[in-house]
Design a protein around this motif. Sequence first.
Motif, PDB file in Angstrom:
ATOM      1  N   LEU A   1       0.855  -1.181   0.000  1.00 40.18           N
ATOM      2  CA  LEU A   1       0.000   0.000   0.000  1.00 40.18           C
ATOM      3  C   LEU A   1       0.894   1.234   0.000  1.00 40.18           C
ATOM      4  CD1 LEU A   1      -2.965   1.126   0.392  1.00 40.18           C
ATOM      5  CD2 LEU A   1      -2.440   1.179   2.843  1.00 40.18           C
ATOM      6  N   VAL A   2       0.483   2.259  -0.750  1.00 43.08           N
ATOM      7  CA  VAL A   2       1.220   3.522  -0.771  1.00 43.08           C
ATOM      8  C   VAL A   2       0.325   4.597  -0.152  1.00 43.08           C
ATOM      9  CG1 VAL A   2       2.435   5.217  -2.181  1.00 43.08           C
ATOM     10  CG2 VAL A   2       2.442   2.805  -2.860  1.00 43.08           C
ATOM     11  N   VAL A   3       0.898   5.375   0.779  1.00 45.18           N
ATOM     12  CA  VAL A   3       0.157   6.424   1.486  1.00 45.18           C
ATOM     13  C   VAL A   3       0.896   7.741   1.321  1.00 45.18           C
ATOM     14  CG1 VAL A   3      -0.715   7.222   3.717  1.00 45.18           C
ATOM     15  CG2 VAL A   3      -0.684   4.774   3.204  1.00 45.18           C
ATOM     16  N   GLY A   4       0.141   8.788   1.008  1.00 42.99           N
ATOM     17  CA  GLY A   4       0.710  10.125   0.919  1.00 42.99           C
ATOM     18  C   GLY A   4      -0.176  11.129   1.619  1.00 42.99           C
ATOM     19  N   PRO A   5       0.405  12.237   2.092  1.00 41.64           N
ATOM     20  CA  PRO A   5      -0.403  13.291   2.682  1.00 41.64           C
ATOM     21  C   PRO A   5      -1.041  14.147   1.589  1.00 41.64           C
ATOM     22  CG  PRO A   5       1.896  13.919   2.757  1.00 41.64           C
ATOM     23  CD  PRO A   5       1.836  12.531   2.170  1.00 41.64           C
TER      24      PRO A   5
ATOM     25  N   VAL B   1       3.665  -0.698   4.126  1.00 36.75           N
ATOM     26  CA  VAL B   1       3.263   0.616   3.617  1.00 36.75           C
ATOM     27  C   VAL B   1       4.488   1.413   3.173  1.00 36.75           C
ATOM     28  CG1 VAL B   1       2.208   2.822   4.263  1.00 36.75           C
ATOM     29  CG2 VAL B   1       1.217   0.676   5.090  1.00 36.75           C
ATOM     30  N   LEU B   2       4.370   2.011   2.008  1.00 32.91           N
ATOM     31  CA  LEU B   2       5.343   2.986   1.534  1.00 32.91           C
ATOM     32  C   LEU B   2       4.700   4.361   1.693  1.00 32.91           C
ATOM     33  CD1 LEU B   2       7.875   4.007   0.026  1.00 32.91           C
ATOM     34  CD2 LEU B   2       6.654   3.513  -2.124  1.00 32.91           C
ATOM     35  N   ILE B   3       5.392   5.265   2.382  1.00 32.13           N
ATOM     36  CA  ILE B   3       4.927   6.641   2.543  1.00 32.13           C
ATOM     37  C   ILE B   3       5.673   7.502   1.527  1.00 32.13           C
ATOM     38  CG2 ILE B   3       4.852   8.633   4.103  1.00 32.13           C
ATOM     39  CD1 ILE B   3       4.721   6.559   6.435  1.00 32.13           C
ATOM     40  N   VAL B   4       4.928   8.313   0.781  1.00 32.96           N
ATOM     41  CA  VAL B   4       5.551   9.174  -0.228  1.00 32.96           C
ATOM     42  C   VAL B   4       5.109  10.619  -0.021  1.00 32.96           C
ATOM     43  CG1 VAL B   4       5.739   7.325  -1.934  1.00 32.96           C
ATOM     44  CG2 VAL B   4       3.708   8.778  -1.930  1.00 32.96           C
ATOM     45  N   ASP B   5       5.975  11.538  -0.447  1.00 34.39           N
ATOM     46  CA  ASP B   5       5.638  12.954  -0.411  1.00 34.39           C
ATOM     47  C   ASP B   5       6.474  13.679  -1.448  1.00 34.39           C
ATOM     48  OD1 ASP B   5       4.176  15.153   0.385  1.00 34.39           O
ATOM     49  OD2 ASP B   5       5.169  15.405   2.318  1.00 34.39           O
ATOM     50  N   ASP B   6       6.217  14.966  -1.592  1.00 32.83           N
ATOM     51  CA  ASP B   6       6.876  15.735  -2.621  1.00 32.83           C
ATOM     52  C   ASP B   6       8.187  16.360  -2.140  1.00 32.83           C
ATOM     53  OD1 ASP B   6       5.570  17.821  -1.083  1.00 32.83           O
ATOM     54  OD2 ASP B   6       3.837  17.576  -2.390  1.00 32.83           O
ATOM     55  N   VAL B   7       8.116  17.456  -1.394  1.00 31.96           N
ATOM     56  CA  VAL B   7       9.321  18.177  -0.966  1.00 31.96           C
ATOM     57  C   VAL B   7       9.393  18.189   0.556  1.00 31.96           C
ATOM     58  CG1 VAL B   7      10.534  20.389  -1.023  1.00 31.96           C
ATOM     59  CG2 VAL B   7       9.272  19.607  -3.047  1.00 31.96           C
TER      60      VAL B   7
ATOM     61  N   ILE C   1      10.203   5.476   3.008  1.00 31.38           N
ATOM     62  CA  ILE C   1       9.679   6.802   2.701  1.00 31.38           C
ATOM     63  C   ILE C   1      10.343   7.276   1.418  1.00 31.38           C
ATOM     64  CG2 ILE C   1       9.493   9.196   3.503  1.00 31.38           C
ATOM     65  CD1 ILE C   1       9.957   7.959   6.390  1.00 31.38           C
ATOM     66  N   GLY C   2       9.524   7.619   0.442  1.00 37.10           N
ATOM     67  CA  GLY C   2      10.029   8.132  -0.827  1.00 37.10           C
ATOM     68  C   GLY C   2       9.674   9.597  -0.994  1.00 37.10           C
ATOM     69  N   LEU C   3      10.623  10.379  -1.492  1.00 37.49           N
ATOM     70  CA  LEU C   3      10.424  11.817  -1.686  1.00 37.49           C
ATOM     71  C   LEU C   3      10.894  12.234  -3.065  1.00 37.49           C
ATOM     72  CD1 LEU C   3      12.114  13.060   1.601  1.00 37.49           C
ATOM     73  CD2 LEU C   3       9.654  12.910   1.203  1.00 37.49           C
ATOM     74  N   PHE C   4      10.230  13.230  -3.639  1.00 36.07           N
ATOM     75  CA  PHE C   4      10.769  13.859  -4.840  1.00 36.07           C
ATOM     76  C   PHE C   4      12.083  14.546  -4.489  1.00 36.07           C
ATOM     77  CE2 PHE C   4       6.930  14.941  -7.809  1.00 36.07           C
ATOM     78  CZ  PHE C   4       6.667  13.601  -7.971  1.00 36.07           C
ATOM     79  N   LEU C   5      12.063  15.357  -3.405  1.00 37.04           N
ATOM     80  CA  LEU C   5      13.205  16.199  -3.080  1.00 37.04           C
ATOM     81  C   LEU C   5      13.323  16.399  -1.573  1.00 37.04           C
ATOM     82  CD1 LEU C   5      15.351  18.279  -4.306  1.00 37.04           C
ATOM     83  CD2 LEU C   5      13.604  20.003  -3.879  1.00 37.04           C
ATOM     84  N   ASP C   6      14.525  16.213  -1.054  1.00 38.20           N
ATOM     85  CA  ASP C   6      14.836  16.530   0.341  1.00 38.20           C
ATOM     86  C   ASP C   6      15.610  17.834   0.337  1.00 38.20           C
ATOM     87  OD1 ASP C   6      15.790  16.814   2.917  1.00 38.20           O
ATOM     88  OD2 ASP C   6      16.804  14.877   2.983  1.00 38.20           O
ATOM     89  N   ARG C   7      14.944  18.923   0.706  1.00 32.92           N
ATOM     90  CA  ARG C   7      15.616  20.228   0.702  1.00 32.92           C
ATOM     91  C   ARG C   7      16.299  20.513   2.041  1.00 32.92           C
ATOM     92  NH1 ARG C   7      12.989  25.501  -0.065  1.00 32.92           N
ATOM     93  NH2 ARG C   7      14.209  26.147   1.706  1.00 32.92           N
ATOM     94  N   SER C   8      16.238  19.534   2.978  1.00 35.27           N
ATOM     95  CA  SER C   8      16.898  19.705   4.275  1.00 35.27           C
ATOM     96  C   SER C   8      18.369  19.307   4.210  1.00 35.27           C
ATOM     97  CB  SER C   8      16.196  18.875   5.351  1.00 35.27           C
ATOM     98  OG  SER C   8      16.607  17.522   5.306  1.00 35.27           O
ATOM     99  N   GLY C   9      18.795  18.779   3.076  1.00 31.30           N
ATOM    100  CA  GLY C   9      20.177  18.329   2.961  1.00 31.30           C
ATOM    101  C   GLY C   9      20.473  17.096   3.798  1.00 31.30           C
TER     102      GLY C   9
END
Length: 193
Positions: A63-67, A112-118, A142-150
């Motif tokens: 299952l994939v879950v995103g906010p 569960v895979l949790i995904v989000d954008d930035v 957890i998969g993300l498009f972009l981690d802007r936190s470095g």
Amino acid sequence: MTEQDILNIFLESGALLHGHFKLTSGKHSDIYYEKFMILKRPRVCEKVCVEMAERFKNDGVELVVGPTTGGMLIAYEVARRLGVDSIYAEPAEGGKGRIFKRGFDILPQTRVLIVDDVLTTGTSVFEVIDLVKKYDAAIAGIGLFLDRSGGKVKFDYPLIPLATVVANAWEPDQCPLCKRGEPITQRGSRKMG
């Protein structure tokens, strides 16, 4: 697809903005990644989501879950690529945490895979993690498009951003752009004061 390919997609889509921004977290920044410039382009969004799905194809995701809001589009497309279902977590009443509505739930021990954008501070992802744990599910990653936190934001689960950058993010009272009197633009989907 390389990290540079992902960063080029942000650039070519007009998703990389410069200025003075109030982020969803409440912090201020001189750079903003407007993921909706990618999400509004189905073929571009699909390309990025295919890459994300590829990174998790051997993790037994069920299952994939995103906010909401961007995460639900990503969850749908990644789930489609993995051949599983997707659901999304909406803000709870009063804006504290996330809940499932619309009859959504998770069976115990579902992977569960949790995904989000930035990712900036991780608030949305932490809220989804807390919600998924209430269902006694197993978080595969957890998969993300972009981690802007470095890479500064840490989770207790495997984190795979497609790209990582270090972007300035200041508390409002420490923002050099505020001190120079530069006008601020508020972006993001959370209600902020």
